[in-house]
Enzyme design. Structure first.
Site: not given
Ligand SMILES: Cc1cc2nc3c(=O)[nH]c(=O)nc-3n(C[C@H](O)[C@H](O)[C@H](O)COP(=O)(O)OP(=O)(O)OC[C@H]3O[C@@H](n4cnc5c(N)ncnc54)[C@H](O)[C@@H]3O)c2cc1C
Length: 514
Positions: A109, A213, A430-431
């Site tokens: 993707h 996936d 992501i949106t």
């Molecule tokens: C397997 C999978 C596939 C996906 N595929 C899609 C897709 O195709 N399309 C789509 O739109 N959405 C997809 N999603 C959903 C999307 O990934 C989430 O909506 C989005 O990533 C959430 O964002 P976030 O920043 O809250 O979390 P995350 O993306 O998890 O980011 C959190 C960040 O915080 C960091 N972190 C954690 N703990 C600490 C700490 N103690 N100190 C410093 N940093 C830390 C992590 O390393 C990470 O980089 C998918 C999710 C998963 C699990």
């Protein structure tokens, strides 16, 4: 795409700004403390006018974000765009940025990963800095960040997976889908997972997009993955894989599946595979889909079509020649992982047959007492995630697995905010994360404007850098990441891949001369 501020959301719709804390609240020392640990001042009227007069509006607001996934980057983007002097530092525990966009989104993707271009533009702002290789809660505490910044935003996602809590779950062959995803996506901690793909049947527990996936990656002919950024090790293992059948199992029925139509369509059209759907599971559904909202209706219609309509000649021929298959199994809840005769690994799964009780969103699956044993050598559990607490000073709701908050304001902790999966739970694309991160950014700026954040200059990264240095932690900057990025891109070139991900943190640090 440059996301816009949501103009349709009236300003008055935001919750009313909280008054400054009362004296009694102050006495519980909940106000932000200075770098020297001195408690915040009493919130008298005099203080309030002083506070507003010298509010951080007039200076450079120093803000930090914990986590560099979509939530962290979108929050930073909003803050930088809507405040011309705000400075944002993004802390990240991995050596590299972008969270699940790099380590979650499937390699086939690539278009989803284009958001990285927007995040890179944000990181290039001279009012933004990235500090990777810093584990907040271990290398630096949240209190230390609160002392150094006017505001702290927690955006660290939801990394824990929910356990199955059934006998046999510890047997080799049982893995969390998230670890499996991390393995093929190059997450350093999962690089040695080495899943055994010598069995012919795999079971995926859960019916969300992550479940699809992993099923899709298991069944895609490897040559279709060769030009993606999947790790070479995972590609090699998938080339040797014997897995021919993947069952995707859900506790509830076809009307409750959590995946979306795009992912389902991809499965139905997956080269070299055929779907196995039991028409009996779909009986009576045709009448019920009229009642459901439009996206669910379209999804269910596609399911119904795949399960009950006779395929055309070409499609029938395609399915007849398929060497692999996948199927959806409904009304089944995992009860026990069954061991092989020598007890050394998983050989099957016992599923409790369920029926539905209740209506609408409240529909629950309850066991009927009947069970079914499904032979399989690989069990991937994809039944949800939860955040973990990273610092004892931050309130945490262990039941919901999120930080308790009001539209991004962490309850009872002035100056502390959250966004993304740690704020609202691990659902949404992501949106969705972008929208809620903009809300958090907006609330924070609203509090800043109202004088609710600490006044006076804050040292920001200068103070944290000194602390990290004294603890032997060497952060990775965004330009460091760009060197690693260039190395990955160049390693991918020979094979025609967008990149070959670096997997070993020691090697990455060596490449950066550390
Ligand atoms: C397997 C999978 C596939 C996906 N595929 C899609 C897709 O195709 N399309 C789509 O739109 N959405 C997809 N999603 C959903 C999307 O990934 C989430 O909506 C989005 O990533 C959430 O964002 P976030 O920043 O809250 O979390 P995350 O993306 O998890 O980011 C959190 C960040 O915080 C960091 N972190 C954690 N703990 C600490 C700490 N103690 N100190 C410093 N940093 C830390 C992590 O390393 C990470 O980089 C998918 C999710 C998963 C699990």
């Amino acid at each position: 795409m440059a996301p816009r501020c949501w103009r349709w959301w009236p300003w008055t719709a935001w919750p009313r700004t909280r008054p400054p804390p009362s004296e009694s609240t102050q006495s519980r020392s909940r106000a932000p403390v200075g770098l020297n640990g001195s408690a915040g001042r009493p919130a008298s009227a005099k203080y309030r006018s002083f506070h507003q007069q010298f509010s951080t509006q007039e200076q450079t607001p120093q803000i930090c974000v914990v986590g560099s996934g979509p939530a962290g980057f979108y929050t930073a983007q909003h803050l930088l765009k809507h405040h011309s002097r705000a400075h944002v530092d993004i802390y990240e525990k991995q050596l590299v940025p972008f969270g699940l966009v790099r380590f979650g989104v499937a390699p086939d993707h690539p278009e989803v990963k284009n958001v990285i271009n927007t995040f890179t533009r944000t990181a290039h702002s001279d009012r933004c800095a990235f500090h990777g290789n810093v584990v907040v809660g271990r290398d630096v505490t949240v209190q230390e960040l609160r002392d150094a910044y006017h505001a702290v935003v927690l955006s660290y996602g939801a990394e824990d997976h929910r356990g199955l809590e059934i006998p046999g779950e510890e047997l080799p062959g049982v893995l969390s889908a998230r670890a499996f995803v991390g393995w093929y996506n190059g997450l350093p901690e999962n690089r040695k997972l080495a899943p055994d793909l010598s069995c012919d049947t795999a079971v995926v527990l859960g019916q969300g997009n992550v479940a699809l996936d992993v099923a899709r990656i298991l069944l895609t002919p490897p040559e279709y993955l060769e030009k993606t950024d999947i790790t070479e090790a995972a590609l090699g293992a998938l080339r040797q894989s014997q897995v021919k059948m993947v069952w995707i199992v859900g506790r509830r029925g076809p009307l409750q599946v959590a995946f979306t139509i795009k992912e389902l369509r991809e499965m139905i059209q997956l080269p070299g595979t055929r779907p196995i759907l039991d028409p009996a599971d779909f009986l009576g559904l045709q009448d019920r889909i009229k009642e459901v909202p439009r996206p669910r209706k379209r999804l269910t219609e596609l399911l119904l079509q795949a399960a009950t309509e006779k395929p055309g000649v070409a499609e029938a021929a395609r399915r007849a020649s398929a060497s692999r298959a996948w199927g959806l199994r409904f009304f089944r809840s995992p009860q026990q992982v069954l061991p092989s005769p020598d007890g050394r690994r998983a050989a099957g799964i016992r599923l409790a047959v369920t029926r539905l009780e209740g209506v609408g969103e409240a529909t629950r699956a309850v066991p009927t007492g009947a069970v079914e044993d499904l032979p399989c050598g690989l069990v991937l559990s994809s039944i949800g995630y939860k955040s973990r607490p990273i610092d004892p000073s931050v309130p945490f709701d262990p039941k919901l697995g999120v930080i308790p908050n009001m539209e991004g304001r962490v309850v009872d902790v002035p100056g502390l905010y959250c966004s993304g999966w740690v704020k609202r739970g691990p659902t949404g694309v992501i949106t969705t994360t972008m929208t809620d991160s903009f809300v958090t950014g907006q609330i924070l700026l609203q509090d800043l404007k109202a004088g609710l954040l600490p006044s006076g200059p804050r040292p920001g990264y200068a103070a944290i850098k000194a602390l990290l240095g004294s603890r032997g932690v060497w952060p990775v900057s965004f330009s460091d990441w760009e060197k690693l990025d260039a190395e990955e891109v160049s390693r991918g070139q020979g094979a025609g891949k967008p990149r070959e991900k670096l997997l070993d943190p020691q090697e990455m640090l060596r490449l950066l001369g550390r």
